[in-house]
Design a protein around this motif. Structure first.
Motif, PDB file in Angstrom:
ATOM      1  N   LEU A   1       0.814  -1.095   0.028  1.00  0.00           N
ATOM      2  CA  LEU A   1      -0.020  -0.081  -0.017  1.00  0.00           C
ATOM      3  C   LEU A   1       0.739   1.389  -0.113  1.00  0.00           C
ATOM      4  O   LEU A   1       0.551   2.190  -0.735  1.00  0.00           O
ATOM      5  N   ALA A   2       1.912   1.431   0.793  1.00  0.00           N
ATOM      6  CA  ALA A   2       2.593   2.446   0.772  1.00  0.00           C
ATOM      7  C   ALA A   2       3.344   2.521  -0.412  1.00  0.00           C
ATOM      8  O   ALA A   2       3.641   3.859  -1.038  1.00  0.00           O
ATOM      9  N   THR A   3       3.750   1.521  -1.193  1.00  0.00           N
ATOM     10  CA  THR A   3       4.639   1.857  -2.552  1.00  0.00           C
ATOM     11  C   THR A   3       3.475   2.347  -3.601  1.00  0.00           C
ATOM     12  O   THR A   3       3.507   3.223  -4.387  1.00  0.00           O
ATOM     13  N   LEU A   4       2.314   1.806  -3.534  1.00  0.00           N
ATOM     14  CA  LEU A   4       1.034   2.167  -4.451  1.00  0.00           C
ATOM     15  C   LEU A   4       0.716   3.621  -4.115  1.00  0.00           C
ATOM     16  O   LEU A   4       0.565   4.402  -5.153  1.00  0.00           O
ATOM     17  N   ALA A   5       0.882   3.970  -2.811  1.00  0.00           N
ATOM     18  CA  ALA A   5       0.468   5.384  -2.472  1.00  0.00           C
ATOM     19  C   ALA A   5       1.559   6.298  -2.910  1.00  0.00           C
ATOM     20  O   ALA A   5       1.268   7.426  -3.616  1.00  0.00           O
ATOM     21  N   ALA A   6       2.771   5.963  -2.799  1.00  0.00           N
ATOM     22  CA  ALA A   6       3.972   6.988  -3.169  1.00  0.00           C
ATOM     23  C   ALA A   6       4.017   7.115  -4.693  1.00  0.00           C
ATOM     24  O   ALA A   6       4.301   7.901  -5.536  1.00  0.00           O
ATOM     25  N   GLY A   7       3.592   5.792  -5.496  1.00  0.00           N
ATOM     26  CA  GLY A   7       3.511   5.907  -7.077  1.00  0.00           C
ATOM     27  C   GLY A   7       2.437   6.623  -7.569  1.00  0.00           C
ATOM     28  O   GLY A   7       2.899   7.467  -8.532  1.00  0.00           O
ATOM     29  N   LEU A   8       1.459   6.633  -6.951  1.00  0.00           N
ATOM     30  CA  LEU A   8       0.095   7.251  -7.615  1.00  0.00           C
ATOM     31  C   LEU A   8       0.258   8.854  -7.160  1.00  0.00           C
ATOM     32  O   LEU A   8       0.255   9.508  -8.212  1.00  0.00           O
ATOM     33  N   LEU A   9       0.783   9.170  -5.918  1.00  0.00           N
ATOM     34  CA  LEU A   9       0.754  10.472  -5.769  1.00  0.00           C
ATOM     35  C   LEU A   9       2.071  11.096  -6.426  1.00  0.00           C
ATOM     36  O   LEU A   9       1.936  12.425  -6.633  1.00  0.00           O
ATOM     37  N   GLY A  10       3.072  10.374  -6.220  1.00  0.00           N
ATOM     38  CA  GLY A  10       4.427  10.902  -6.932  1.00  0.00           C
ATOM     39  C   GLY A  10       4.389  11.029  -8.528  1.00  0.00           C
ATOM     40  O   GLY A  10       4.710  12.133  -9.011  1.00  0.00           O
ATOM     41  N   VAL A  11       3.708   9.991  -8.984  1.00  0.00           N
ATOM     42  CA  VAL A  11       3.355  10.227 -10.612  1.00  0.00           C
ATOM     43  C   VAL A  11       2.622  11.413 -10.877  1.00  0.00           C
ATOM     44  O   VAL A  11       2.824  12.231 -11.909  1.00  0.00           O
ATOM     45  N   GLY A  12       1.442  11.486 -10.060  1.00  0.00           N
ATOM     46  CA  GLY A  12       0.566  12.630 -10.339  1.00  0.00           C
ATOM     47  C   GLY A  12       1.253  14.190 -10.169  1.00  0.00           C
ATOM     48  O   GLY A  12       1.052  14.919 -11.041  1.00  0.00           O
ATOM     49  N   LEU A  13       1.999  14.347  -9.010  1.00  0.00           N
ATOM     50  CA  LEU A  13       2.689  15.463  -8.704  1.00  0.00           C
ATOM     51  C   LEU A  13       3.681  15.738  -9.699  1.00  0.00           C
ATOM     52  O   LEU A  13       3.806  16.872 -10.340  1.00  0.00           O
ATOM     53  N   GLY A  14       4.632  14.612 -10.263  1.00  0.00           N
ATOM     54  CA  GLY A  14       5.558  14.770 -11.198  1.00  0.00           C
ATOM     55  C   GLY A  14       5.043  15.387 -12.534  1.00  0.00           C
ATOM     56  O   GLY A  14       5.620  16.080 -13.348  1.00  0.00           O
ATOM     57  N   MET A  15       3.937  14.586 -12.846  1.00  0.00           N
ATOM     58  CA  MET A  15       3.320  14.843 -14.369  1.00  0.00           C
ATOM     59  C   MET A  15       2.681  16.503 -14.157  1.00  0.00           C
ATOM     60  O   MET A  15       2.757  17.123 -15.176  1.00  0.00           O
ATOM     61  N   LEU A  16       2.185  16.650 -13.176  1.00  0.00           N
ATOM     62  CA  LEU A  16       1.596  18.204 -13.185  1.00  0.00           C
ATOM     63  C   LEU A  16       2.647  19.083 -13.054  1.00  0.00           C
ATOM     64  O   LEU A  16       2.470  20.045 -13.721  1.00  0.00           O
ATOM     65  N   SER A  17       3.662  18.698 -12.366  1.00  0.00           N
ATOM     66  CA  SER A  17       5.036  19.698 -12.418  1.00  0.00           C
ATOM     67  C   SER A  17       5.652  19.694 -13.826  1.00  0.00           C
ATOM     68  O   SER A  17       5.810  21.099 -14.147  1.00  0.00           O
ATOM     69  N   ALA A  18       5.731  18.762 -14.454  1.00  0.00           N
ATOM     70  CA  ALA A  18       6.182  18.627 -15.760  1.00  0.00           C
ATOM     71  C   ALA A  18       5.472  19.472 -16.592  1.00  0.00           C
ATOM     72  O   ALA A  18       5.896  19.968 -17.638  1.00  0.00           O
ATOM     73  N   VAL A  19       4.037  19.574 -16.787  1.00  0.00           N
ATOM     74  CA  VAL A  19       3.114  19.968 -17.673  1.00  0.00           C
ATOM     75  C   VAL A  19       2.864  21.543 -17.256  1.00  0.00           C
ATOM     76  O   VAL A  19       3.050  22.505 -18.020  1.00  0.00           O
ATOM     77  N   ARG A  20       2.998  21.893 -16.118  1.00  0.00           N
ATOM     78  CA  ARG A  20       2.809  23.380 -15.502  1.00  0.00           C
ATOM     79  C   ARG A  20       3.869  24.084 -15.299  1.00  0.00           C
ATOM     80  O   ARG A  20       4.226  25.105 -15.714  1.00  0.00           O
TER      81      ARG A  20
ATOM     82  N   ARG B   1       9.578  24.022  -9.148  1.00  0.00           N
ATOM     83  CA  ARG B   1      10.647  24.263  -7.916  1.00  0.00           C
ATOM     84  C   ARG B   1      10.030  23.746  -6.601  1.00  0.00           C
ATOM     85  O   ARG B   1      10.953  23.244  -5.804  1.00  0.00           O
ATOM     86  N   LEU B   2       8.691  23.792  -6.200  1.00  0.00           N
ATOM     87  CA  LEU B   2       8.205  23.223  -5.084  1.00  0.00           C
ATOM     88  C   LEU B   2       8.362  21.756  -4.925  1.00  0.00           C
ATOM     89  O   LEU B   2       8.814  21.099  -3.992  1.00  0.00           O
ATOM     90  N   ILE B   3       8.337  20.920  -6.243  1.00  0.00           N
ATOM     91  CA  ILE B   3       8.769  19.509  -6.029  1.00  0.00           C
ATOM     92  C   ILE B   3      10.324  19.267  -5.807  1.00  0.00           C
ATOM     93  O   ILE B   3      10.419  18.295  -5.179  1.00  0.00           O
ATOM     94  N   ASP B   4      11.005  20.034  -6.181  1.00  0.00           N
ATOM     95  CA  ASP B   4      12.445  19.992  -6.082  1.00  0.00           C
ATOM     96  C   ASP B   4      12.886  20.053  -4.471  1.00  0.00           C
ATOM     97  O   ASP B   4      13.424  19.544  -4.072  1.00  0.00           O
ATOM     98  N   VAL B   5      11.881  21.259  -3.885  1.00  0.00           N
ATOM     99  CA  VAL B   5      12.206  21.385  -2.491  1.00  0.00           C
ATOM    100  C   VAL B   5      11.519  20.365  -1.558  1.00  0.00           C
ATOM    101  O   VAL B   5      12.262  19.639  -0.462  1.00  0.00           O
ATOM    102  N   LEU B   6      10.445  20.011  -2.118  1.00  0.00           N
ATOM    103  CA  LEU B   6       9.638  18.627  -1.259  1.00  0.00           C
ATOM    104  C   LEU B   6      10.591  17.185  -1.410  1.00  0.00           C
ATOM    105  O   LEU B   6      10.661  16.623  -0.413  1.00  0.00           O
ATOM    106  N   SER B   7      11.426  17.343  -2.700  1.00  0.00           N
ATOM    107  CA  SER B   7      12.126  15.954  -2.852  1.00  0.00           C
ATOM    108  C   SER B   7      13.347  16.007  -2.083  1.00  0.00           C
ATOM    109  O   SER B   7      13.488  15.029  -1.162  1.00  0.00           O
ATOM    110  N   VAL B   8      13.853  17.117  -1.847  1.00  0.00           N
ATOM    111  CA  VAL B   8      15.030  17.102  -0.596  1.00  0.00           C
ATOM    112  C   VAL B   8      14.503  17.119   0.742  1.00  0.00           C
ATOM    113  O   VAL B   8      15.113  16.239   1.610  1.00  0.00           O
ATOM    114  N   ALA B   9      13.342  17.794   0.982  1.00  0.00           N
ATOM    115  CA  ALA B   9      12.774  17.528   2.271  1.00  0.00           C
ATOM    116  C   ALA B   9      12.558  16.239   2.623  1.00  0.00           C
ATOM    117  O   ALA B   9      12.492  15.730   3.745  1.00  0.00           O
TER     118      ALA B   9
END
Length: 313
Positions: free
Chosen positions: A104-123, A129-137
């Motif tokens: 469940l943790a892998t699925l949650a990380a995958g769904l949330l991460g892929v969704g945020l990553g695609m949104l960040s790439a498109v927008r 920049r927020l994704i970069d900060v959150l990834s380091v945090a």
């Protein structure tokens, strides 16, 4: 595909031997005496010595390991030195909570991460920049600290979810899900930020290729290009990272299970380590290693399905 599976399984055999041997040696060198743990502090030295001889703990480490290995190859992981219970049955009983948490943790990380990553790439822009900060945090914030915060907020203060315990899915699917919400959130949030950054980078790389501009020039919709072509071609590195995340969550499960009182393999390994119960620890090591091998095999199969070039490597 068959060649890929065969190669993975062939490499799994020496991996099991190496991992189990070094874990056996390291655990044997840890200060502590299982015979004393069984008999208690009031037992005499003679009683402890007799029990050590009965359990075979007075022999050198290598003969002990070879005896354990011979039984393990026949499917017998031995018995707990402390409780006398069958280790195979103990691992089987503890497997469901650990797999539930990790999957469940892998699925949650995958769904949330892929969704945020695609949104960040498109927008792009501030969201990227927020994704970069959150990834380091996310890499800096430990999962057990998040777990303690979640217990304080969502279990103690607001009483939305149970703080500890595990409900089997066969007993109550809703109770099973509620007992795993906080552990899964604590384990997956940091991983989701890493997946988001990997997804954004992979999607941006694919979006810069010539055939994507050809699709756009031919009038294909943005959604069709993203989900039918871009995401599929960007999925190989994302799946590789999710395999690493899943394996890493096995290590995190040791702490998360103890914080939330989940009766999984990780929490059982901690108790066994404190009692110097070598057969139970070896059973946990074998279980974790087999799960990692299975995860690696699934990742290879998914990559081969998405990219036929992987099959020829």
């Amino acid at each position: 595909m068959v060649r890929l599976v065969t190669r993975r399984l062939v490499w799994a055999v020496p991996m099991l031997f190496v991992v189990t041997f070094f874990s056996f040696v390291l655990v044997s060198l840890v200060p502590g005496d299982p015979a004393r743990s069984v008999l208690g502090q009031l037992a005499t030295e003679q009683q402890v010595s007799e029990l050590r001889q009965e359990l075979g703990l007075d022999r050198p480490i290598l003969p002990q390991y070879l005896d354990w290995l011979g039984r393990a190859l026949r499917g017998d992981l031995g018995h707990s030195l402390v409780t006398g219970g069958d280790v195979g049955r103990l691992m089987g009983a503890r497997l469901a909570p650990t797999l539930s948490l990790v999957v469940l943790a892998t699925l949650a990380a995958g769904l949330l991460g892929v969704g945020l990553g695609m949104l960040s790439a498109v927008r792009g822009g501030a969201l990227g920049r927020l994704i970069d900060v959150l990834s380091v945090a996310g890499l800096a914030v430990p999962g057990f600290w998040l777990g303690l915060l979640f217990v304080s907020w969502f279990a103690v203060h607001w009483r939305l979810f149970p703080a500890t315990g595990y409900t089997p899915i066969a007993e109550s699917p809703i109770g099973w899900l509620r007992s795993l919400v906080l552990p899964v959130a604590a384990a997956s949030l940091a991983a989701a930020t890493a997946v988001a950054k990997q997804t954004r980078d992979a999607v941006l790389d694919v979006l810069s290729r010539e055939y994507v501009r050809v699709f756009e020039a031919n009038g294909l919709s943005r959604r069709s290009i993203l989900f039918r072509h871009v995401l599929r071609n960007a999925a190989v590195p994302i799946i590789s990272l999710l395999g690493v995340v899943c394996a890493g969550l096995l290590g995190a499960a040791v702490l998360i299970e103890n914080i939330f009182g989940l009766p999984g393999i990780g929490s059982g390994a901690v108790v066994a380590a404190m009692q110097h119960d070598i057969p139970v620890l070896q059973g946990a090591v074998v279980s974790f290693t087999l799960i990692v091998i299975a995860v690696g095999l699934v990742v290879d199969l998914l990559q081969a399905w998405l990219d036929p070039r992987v099959r020829t490597r």
